[in-house]
Design an enzyme around this catalytic site. Structure first.
Site: not given
Ligand code: KIV
Length: 271
Positions: A51-52, A90, A120, A122, A189
């Site tokens: 989600d980056s 994510d 993934k 969090e 992280e």
């Molecule tokens: O969204 C992302 O890029 C991440 C990484 C920093 C692990 O969760």
């Protein structure tokens, strides 16, 4: 021969075999077809549709605004590009927190509409209901502990997490709980290297670090940071392998100059 070299398609089982043989796992983010094709051709083990994308692709300050539909669009582009890598996507902010039915629906949409291999999420014990429900549908789940950017407004800053004993102990408990639930790996992280080592030794599933030191089972970076496309983001943990912002800027300036001077196109660059 290493597991990495032998494998034609990376699965969650391959990652476990790599941990068992102390072979490091490599992971990078990808959000689009062209970049994913390059990273997969280089034999990266895992591509994370992170989600980056909210930051590096859309220019938002945080990861919170990106939607499930937008994540699915990015994931579809990445899945179309790959032959070998495991594609993990994510679950974005708001698509799973506090509602395990919504979490399951979100995970199923990602698997069905994008053809992803895993998702993934969090958080630790507080999202265990959602994790359980998603796993019960046969969707592999990667956990994410330490600095969890979807909770940035709770933390207030992006500084190193779990420096104090209480938070470090909770993180170890969370990691054990994620393993117990059935997660296949955990991203750690921005936590102290010593704690990341302790977590890695406390669980049997692979840990993938970002700013978590060397004693984890694998490493992940945001591709745009690693390639120097994001120029101003310079945390201590980041190693830049290229300075693409400068190189692309230079190439663009050359292109502009060639057009202005009449140098492009030349005799061979026309019909
Ligand atoms: O969204 C992302 O890029 C991440 C990484 C920093 C692990 O969760």
């Amino acid at each position: 021969m290493s597991v990495h070299k032998k494998i034609k398609k990376v699965t969650t089982h391959v990652l476990q075999a790599m941990k068992n043989r102390s072979e490091k796992i490599t992971m990078l983010t990808a959000y689009d077809f062209s970049m994913a094709r390059i990273l997969d051709a280089a034999n990266i083990d895992v591509l994370l549709v992170g989600d980056s994308a909210s930051n590096v692709m859309a220019g938002h300050e945080t990861t919170l605004p990106i939607t499930l539909d937008q994540m699915i669009y990015h994931a579809q582009s990445v899945v179309r590009a790959i032959d070998r890598a495991l594609v993990v996507v994510d679950l974005p902010f708001g698509s799973y927190q506090g509602n395990s039915k919504r979490a399951l629906d979100s995970a199923i949409r990602i698997m069905k509409e994008a053809g992803a291999h895993a998702i993934k999420m969090e958080g630790g014990i507080e999202i265990s209901e959602s994790i359980k429900r998603i796993l019960s549908a046969g969707v592999p789940v990667m956990g994410h502990l330490g600095l969890i950017p979807q909770s940035i407004y709770k933390f207030g800053t992006y500084t190193v997490r779990a420096k104090e004993d209480a938070e470090a102990n909770k993180l170890i408990e969370d990691a054990k709980a994620l393993e117990e639930l059935g997660c296949f790996a955990i991203v750690l992280e921005k936590i102290p290297a010593k704690l990341a080592k302790q977590v890695t030794e406390s669980v049997n599933i692979p840990t993938i670090g970002i700013g978590a030191g060397p004693d984890v089972d694998g490493q992940v970076l945001v591709t745009h940071d690693m390639l120097g496309i994001t120029k101003d983001f310079k945390p201590r943990f980041l190693r830049r392998y290229l300075e693409l912002f400068d190189q692309i800027k230079l190439a663009t300036e050359q292109y502009i100059s060639d057009i202005k001077s009449g140098n492009f196109p030349n005799d061979r660059e026309q019909y």
